[in-house]
Design a protein around this motif. Structure first.
Motif, PDB file in Angstrom:
ATOM      1  N   TYR A  19      39.090  25.307  42.630  1.00 51.68           N
ATOM      2  CA  TYR A  19      38.017  26.363  42.058  1.00 51.68           C
ATOM      3  C   TYR A  19      37.983  27.478  43.008  1.00 51.68           C
ATOM      4  O   TYR A  19      37.515  28.510  42.543  1.00 51.68           O
ATOM      5  CB  TYR A  19      36.743  25.386  42.544  1.00 51.68           C
ATOM      6  N   ALA A  20      38.094  27.332  44.093  1.00 49.76           N
ATOM      7  CA  ALA A  20      38.275  28.368  45.060  1.00 49.76           C
ATOM      8  C   ALA A  20      39.271  29.451  44.660  1.00 49.76           C
ATOM      9  O   ALA A  20      39.017  30.620  44.573  1.00 49.76           O
ATOM     10  CB  ALA A  20      38.559  27.995  46.615  1.00 49.76           C
ATOM     11  N   PHE A  21      40.297  28.895  44.296  1.00 49.27           N
ATOM     12  CA  PHE A  21      41.511  29.876  43.764  1.00 49.27           C
ATOM     13  C   PHE A  21      40.918  30.513  42.480  1.00 49.27           C
ATOM     14  O   PHE A  21      41.307  31.905  42.474  1.00 49.27           O
ATOM     15  CB  PHE A  21      42.680  29.174  43.738  1.00 49.27           C
ATOM     16  N   CYS A  22      40.315  30.010  41.733  1.00 48.33           N
ATOM     17  CA  CYS A  22      39.747  30.382  40.493  1.00 48.33           C
ATOM     18  C   CYS A  22      38.868  31.505  40.723  1.00 48.33           C
ATOM     19  O   CYS A  22      39.251  32.736  40.032  1.00 48.33           O
ATOM     20  CB  CYS A  22      39.260  29.554  39.431  1.00 48.33           C
ATOM     21  N   PHE A  23      37.919  31.536  41.592  1.00 50.66           N
ATOM     22  CA  PHE A  23      37.066  32.477  41.843  1.00 50.66           C
ATOM     23  C   PHE A  23      37.918  33.641  42.743  1.00 50.66           C
ATOM     24  O   PHE A  23      37.424  35.113  42.386  1.00 50.66           O
ATOM     25  CB  PHE A  23      36.191  31.930  42.927  1.00 50.66           C
ATOM     26  N   TYR A  24      38.826  33.357  43.507  1.00 51.47           N
ATOM     27  CA  TYR A  24      39.749  34.261  44.058  1.00 51.47           C
ATOM     28  C   TYR A  24      40.416  35.134  42.881  1.00 51.47           C
ATOM     29  O   TYR A  24      40.459  36.350  43.242  1.00 51.47           O
ATOM     30  CB  TYR A  24      40.546  33.885  45.112  1.00 51.47           C
ATOM     31  N   PHE A  25      40.655  34.573  42.017  1.00 52.23           N
ATOM     32  CA  PHE A  25      41.478  34.949  41.144  1.00 52.23           C
ATOM     33  C   PHE A  25      40.828  36.330  40.329  1.00 52.23           C
ATOM     34  O   PHE A  25      41.042  37.311  40.047  1.00 52.23           O
ATOM     35  CB  PHE A  25      42.221  34.033  39.911  1.00 52.23           C
ATOM     36  N   VAL A  26      39.473  35.793  39.870  1.00 44.99           N
ATOM     37  CA  VAL A  26      38.771  36.692  39.025  1.00 44.99           C
ATOM     38  C   VAL A  26      38.455  37.831  40.141  1.00 44.99           C
ATOM     39  O   VAL A  26      38.631  39.180  39.625  1.00 44.99           O
ATOM     40  CB  VAL A  26      37.466  35.857  38.770  1.00 44.99           C
ATOM     41  N   TRP A  27      38.310  37.717  41.297  1.00 43.53           N
ATOM     42  CA  TRP A  27      37.727  38.751  42.259  1.00 43.53           C
ATOM     43  C   TRP A  27      39.072  39.633  42.293  1.00 43.53           C
ATOM     44  O   TRP A  27      38.834  40.858  42.428  1.00 43.53           O
ATOM     45  CB  TRP A  27      37.350  38.069  43.603  1.00 43.53           C
ATOM     46  N   ALA A  28      40.294  38.922  42.498  1.00 48.17           N
ATOM     47  CA  ALA A  28      41.119  39.941  42.941  1.00 48.17           C
ATOM     48  C   ALA A  28      41.684  40.873  41.655  1.00 48.17           C
ATOM     49  O   ALA A  28      42.079  41.851  41.646  1.00 48.17           O
ATOM     50  CB  ALA A  28      42.600  38.919  43.112  1.00 48.17           C
ATOM     51  N   MET A  29      41.611  40.321  40.297  1.00 45.04           N
ATOM     52  CA  MET A  29      41.652  41.113  39.122  1.00 45.04           C
ATOM     53  C   MET A  29      40.723  42.221  38.926  1.00 45.04           C
ATOM     54  O   MET A  29      41.077  43.294  38.605  1.00 45.04           O
ATOM     55  CB  MET A  29      41.729  40.074  37.912  1.00 45.04           C
ATOM     56  N   LEU A  30      39.261  41.852  38.929  1.00 45.75           N
ATOM     57  CA  LEU A  30      38.395  42.884  39.342  1.00 45.75           C
ATOM     58  C   LEU A  30      38.685  44.009  40.169  1.00 45.75           C
ATOM     59  O   LEU A  30      38.560  45.280  40.054  1.00 45.75           O
ATOM     60  CB  LEU A  30      36.936  42.195  39.244  1.00 45.75           C
ATOM     61  N   ARG A  31      38.867  43.686  41.424  1.00 48.59           N
ATOM     62  CA  ARG A  31      39.037  44.484  42.427  1.00 48.59           C
ATOM     63  C   ARG A  31      40.342  45.318  42.285  1.00 48.59           C
ATOM     64  O   ARG A  31      40.326  46.428  42.413  1.00 48.59           O
ATOM     65  CB  ARG A  31      39.431  43.693  43.960  1.00 48.59           C
ATOM     66  N   TYR A  32      41.344  44.883  41.489  1.00 49.67           N
ATOM     67  CA  TYR A  32      42.727  45.395  41.263  1.00 49.67           C
ATOM     68  C   TYR A  32      42.162  46.823  40.158  1.00 49.67           C
ATOM     69  O   TYR A  32      42.722  47.840  40.483  1.00 49.67           O
ATOM     70  CB  TYR A  32      43.688  44.771  40.686  1.00 49.67           C
ATOM     71  N   PHE A  33      41.512  46.276  39.179  1.00 49.18           N
ATOM     72  CA  PHE A  33      41.381  47.351  38.317  1.00 49.18           C
ATOM     73  C   PHE A  33      40.157  48.529  38.721  1.00 49.18           C
ATOM     74  O   PHE A  33      40.330  49.512  38.390  1.00 49.18           O
ATOM     75  CB  PHE A  33      40.722  46.610  37.054  1.00 49.18           C
ATOM     76  N   TRP A  34      39.289  48.065  39.710  1.00 47.29           N
ATOM     77  CA  TRP A  34      38.593  48.952  40.353  1.00 47.29           C
ATOM     78  C   TRP A  34      39.165  50.007  41.338  1.00 47.29           C
ATOM     79  O   TRP A  34      39.062  51.054  41.113  1.00 47.29           O
ATOM     80  CB  TRP A  34      37.494  47.973  41.068  1.00 47.29           C
ATOM     81  N   ILE A  35      40.043  49.323  41.926  1.00 45.61           N
ATOM     82  CA  ILE A  35      40.872  50.279  42.966  1.00 45.61           C
ATOM     83  C   ILE A  35      41.955  51.178  42.361  1.00 45.61           C
ATOM     84  O   ILE A  35      42.113  52.299  42.339  1.00 45.61           O
ATOM     85  CB  ILE A  35      41.524  49.269  44.116  1.00 45.61           C
ATOM     86  N   VAL A  36      42.674  50.624  41.533  1.00 47.31           N
ATOM     87  CA  VAL A  36      43.736  51.223  40.656  1.00 47.31           C
ATOM     88  C   VAL A  36      43.032  52.153  39.534  1.00 47.31           C
ATOM     89  O   VAL A  36      44.010  53.298  39.410  1.00 47.31           O
ATOM     90  CB  VAL A  36      44.734  50.413  40.005  1.00 47.31           C
ATOM     91  N   SER A  37      42.268  51.924  39.575  1.00 47.32           N
ATOM     92  CA  SER A  37      41.345  52.969  38.183  1.00 47.32           C
ATOM     93  C   SER A  37      41.163  54.333  38.622  1.00 47.32           C
ATOM     94  O   SER A  37      41.422  55.314  38.046  1.00 47.32           O
ATOM     95  CB  SER A  37      40.125  52.705  37.556  1.00 47.32           C
ATOM     96  N   GLY A  38      41.167  54.586  40.180  1.00 41.61           N
ATOM     97  CA  GLY A  38      40.961  55.629  40.988  1.00 41.61           C
ATOM     98  C   GLY A  38      42.179  56.640  41.326  1.00 41.61           C
ATOM     99  O   GLY A  38      42.287  57.613  41.531  1.00 41.61           O
ATOM    100  N   VAL A  39      43.272  55.753  40.842  1.00 39.30           N
ATOM    101  CA  VAL A  39      44.739  56.459  41.429  1.00 39.30           C
ATOM    102  C   VAL A  39      45.153  57.341  40.202  1.00 39.30           C
ATOM    103  O   VAL A  39      44.868  56.953  39.139  1.00 39.30           O
ATOM    104  CB  VAL A  39      45.719  55.275  41.252  1.00 39.30           C
ATOM    105  N   GLU A  40      45.539  58.521  40.616  1.00 39.98           N
ATOM    106  CA  GLU A  40      45.894  59.389  39.539  1.00 39.98           C
ATOM    107  C   GLU A  40      47.235  60.157  39.867  1.00 39.98           C
ATOM    108  O   GLU A  40      47.772  60.020  41.030  1.00 39.98           O
ATOM    109  CB  GLU A  40      45.129  60.764  39.538  1.00 39.98           C
ATOM    110  N   SER A  41      47.976  60.414  38.835  1.00 43.09           N
ATOM    111  CA  SER A  41      49.504  61.018  38.850  1.00 43.09           C
ATOM    112  C   SER A  41      49.804  62.233  39.700  1.00 43.09           C
ATOM    113  O   SER A  41      48.557  62.896  39.336  1.00 43.09           O
ATOM    114  CB  SER A  41      50.070  60.630  37.792  1.00 43.09           C
ATOM    115  N   PRO A  42      50.344  62.375  40.259  1.00 38.97           N
ATOM    116  CA  PRO A  42      50.427  64.084  40.886  1.00 38.97           C
ATOM    117  C   PRO A  42      50.948  64.841  39.537  1.00 38.97           C
ATOM    118  O   PRO A  42      51.582  64.427  38.604  1.00 38.97           O
ATOM    119  CB  PRO A  42      51.736  63.880  41.851  1.00 38.97           C
ATOM    120  N   PRO A  43      50.505  65.984  39.491  1.00 43.20           N
ATOM    121  CA  PRO A  43      50.734  66.913  38.374  1.00 43.20           C
ATOM    122  C   PRO A  43      52.251  67.359  38.512  1.00 43.20           C
ATOM    123  O   PRO A  43      52.877  67.292  39.401  1.00 43.20           O
ATOM    124  CB  PRO A  43      49.906  68.155  38.788  1.00 43.20           C
ATOM    125  N   GLY A  44      52.576  67.196  36.990  1.00 44.84           N
ATOM    126  CA  GLY A  44      54.000  67.487  36.816  1.00 44.84           C
ATOM    127  C   GLY A  44      54.880  66.404  37.297  1.00 44.84           C
ATOM    128  O   GLY A  44      56.016  66.491  37.042  1.00 44.84           O
TER     129      GLY A  44
END
Length: 87
Positions: A19-44
Motif C-alpha cells: 500500500y505504501a509503495f502504491c502511494f509512493y508510485f502515484v506521488w513519484a509519477m505526479l512529481r515527475y510530470f510536474w518537475i519535467v514539464s518545466g524543462v525546456e530544450s536549449p534553442p537550436g
C-alpha cells in the motif's frame, strides 16, 4: 460460527508495504510530470530524445513507470503469497 481467516504479522507487513509503495508510485509519477514539464530544450538543439522534447519526457516517464512497476509487481506478489488462506 465460522472463523474469518486472519493475516499473520508478515502478511500484514507485506500488505502495508505494498500500500505504501502504491502511494509512493502515484506521488513519484505526479512529481515527475510536474518537475519535467518545466524543462525546456536549449534553442537550436535538435537531438532526438533530449529531455526538453515531448518524446524525451515521455520516454523518461515510461522508463520510470517500468522500474516502479516491476518493484510494485514484486511487492504485490509477496502480499498475495502471504494472504490468509481458507482451510
Amino acid at each position: 460460527m465460522e472463523e474469518k481467516p486472519v493475516r499473520g504479522l508478515g502478511g500484514r507487513i507485506a500488505l502495508w508495504a505494498f500500500y505504501a509503495f502504491c502511494f509512493y508510485f502515484v506521488w513519484a509519477m505526479l512529481r515527475y510530470f510536474w518537475i519535467v514539464s518545466g524543462v525546456e530544450s536549449p534553442p537550436g538543439d535538435g537531438v532526438a530524445g533530449d529531455m526538453g522534447t515531448l518524446g524525451g519526457k515521455l520516454l523518461g516517464a515510461l522508463l520510470g513507470f517500468m522500474v516502479l512497476g516491476a518493484v510494485g509487481s514484486l511487492l504485490g506478489a509477496i502480499a498475495w503469497y502471504t494472504r490468509p488462506r481458507v482451510r
